[in-house]
Structures are given as structure tokens and as C-alpha cells.
Design an enzyme around this catalytic site. Structure first.
Site, PDB file in Angstrom:
ATOM      1  N   VAL A 182       1.227   6.655   8.900  1.00  0.00           N
ATOM      2  CA  VAL A 182       0.591   5.355   9.122  1.00  0.00           C
ATOM      3  C   VAL A 182      -0.245   5.150   7.857  1.00  0.00           C
ATOM      4  CG1 VAL A 182      -0.957   4.006  10.581  1.00  0.00           C
ATOM      5  CG2 VAL A 182       0.593   5.676  11.621  1.00  0.00           C
ATOM      6  N   PRO A 183       0.320   4.418   6.883  1.00  0.00           N
ATOM      7  CA  PRO A 183      -0.196   4.447   5.507  1.00  0.00           C
ATOM      8  C   PRO A 183      -1.476   3.634   5.267  1.00  0.00           C
ATOM      9  CG  PRO A 183       1.708   3.010   5.643  1.00  0.00           C
ATOM     10  CD  PRO A 183       1.559   3.638   7.000  1.00  0.00           C
ATOM     11  N   CYS A 184      -2.573   4.161   5.778  1.00  0.00           N
ATOM     12  CA  CYS A 184      -3.865   3.506   5.559  1.00  0.00           C
ATOM     13  C   CYS A 184      -4.268   3.549   4.083  1.00  0.00           C
ATOM     14  CB  CYS A 184      -4.933   4.138   6.441  1.00  0.00           C
ATOM     15  SG  CYS A 184      -5.129   5.915   6.196  1.00  0.00           S
ATOM     16  N   HIS A 185      -3.628   4.418   3.311  1.00  0.00           N
ATOM     17  CA  HIS A 185      -3.933   4.477   1.874  1.00  0.00           C
ATOM     18  C   HIS A 185      -3.518   3.190   1.160  1.00  0.00           C
ATOM     19  CE1 HIS A 185       0.245   5.949   2.098  1.00  0.00           C
ATOM     20  NE2 HIS A 185       0.391   5.390   0.905  1.00  0.00           N
TER      21      HIS A 185
END
Length: 174
Positions: free
Chosen positions: A132-135
Site C-alpha cells: 500500500v504505497p504511502c511513499h
């Protein structure tokens, strides 16, 4: 619930993933310390036991680091949170590699343009990092902002996702 946990080496350091009995990622991050990964989960969502084992999602991590930055897209995750958090985590998975959003744009995408702090909180409470690419959410103007696993890792992930274009597509101004 008994969970499996595995750590592999990546160019950004050790990466650990915790999965449930259906191989859905519960939590992950750039550390070899399993307690740190377990600590990303709310106490009520932590498994009763986490034992070493084969985590299928690690094949997607290896593929991601080998250059297929979309390999993580279809990895199953399981997150527990509020309705707003769940919507936010789903929205994070729709941000394309190499095309990050600002926290403001992320709030707009969630239908709450004034809820920038809430949007940032959704990112901060994201347990299955990478999958879950919060970056892919940045401060206005392209500054990195925060990242639980360190700004060097965030920068490395964004650089990796830059792809063959040779430049990062920074967020639109709002």
C-alpha cells in the site's frame, strides 16, 4: 490467528512482511526486527503467534526490486481501520508508480480537500508498507515529507519508480 513472518534482503536493507493464514500482508517494512513490524498493527489486530515461514508476497518484492514496480499491485493485504482509513488505503493503491500526489491532492482524491492532516494520518497508519504505497504521497512542492521507514528509503523507492523516463513526475500544483 497464527501468522507467518519472513525477512529478505533488498537494496534498501532488510524487508520483513507479516501475513495471515490466507497470505494477505498485514504489516511490512524495512527492518529485520519482527517486533517493529508487529508494532505497526493495532493491538487488537495483532496475531496471537507469528512464526517464521514462506511469505508469498516476497516474490513480488523481489520482482519490484528487479525493476517490475507494478509487481506489488496485486498482492493481497488485510487492514483494519475506520471507514475513512480503509478508503484512504484503497486510494493509495491507485497512485501510479512515478506519479506521486501531494497530501493536498490525496485529500482531494478522498473527497475531503480540507482534510490534509487526515490524509497524512492515513499514510502514517499504513501497516503494509510498499504493498500500500504511502511513499507515493509528498508534501506540496515535492518535498518528501515523512515516512516510517526513513526518508532515504522513501527517496530510493521514488527513484526506482521513476522508470525509463529518467525523471520523477512531481505532483501538480493545487
Amino acid at each position: 490467528m497464527t501468522a507467518l513472518i519472513e525477512t529478505i534482503d533488498t537494496p534498501d536493507g532488510p524487508f520483513t512482511a507479516l501475513v495471515d493464514d490466507r497470505q494477505r500482508v498485514l504489516a511490512s517494512g524495512w527492518t529485520a526486527d519482527r517486533e517493529v513490524v508487529l508494532g505497526r498493527l493495532r493491538a487488537a489486530a495483532r496475531p496471537a503467534e507469528a512464526r517464521d515461514g514462506t511469505v508469498e508476497a516476497m516474490e513480488a518484492v523481489r520482482a519490484y526490486y528487479a525493476g517490475d514496480v507494478t509487481a506489488i499491485d496485486d498482492v493481497a493485504v488485510h487492514q483494519v481501520g475506520t471507514v475513512g482509513q480503509l478508503a484512504g488505503w484503497r486510494a493509495l493503491r491507485s497512485i501510479a508508480p512515478g506519479a506521486p500526489l501531494t497530501y493536498t491532492e490525496f485529500a482531494i482524491a478522498l473527497g475531503s480537500p480540507r482534510a490534509v492532516r487526515a490524509a497524512a494520518s492515513i499514510c502514517a497508519r499504513n501497516a503494509p508498507a510498499l504493498f500500500v504505497p504511502c511513499h507515493r504521497v509528498l508534501r506540496t512542492g515535492g518535498a518528501l515529507g515523512g515516512f516510517a521507514w526513513g526518508l532515504d528509503v522513501k527517496r530510493s523507492l521514488l527513484d526506482r519508480e521513476r522508470g525509463e523516463r529518467g525523471e520523477l513526475v512531481f505532483p501538480r500544483t493545487t
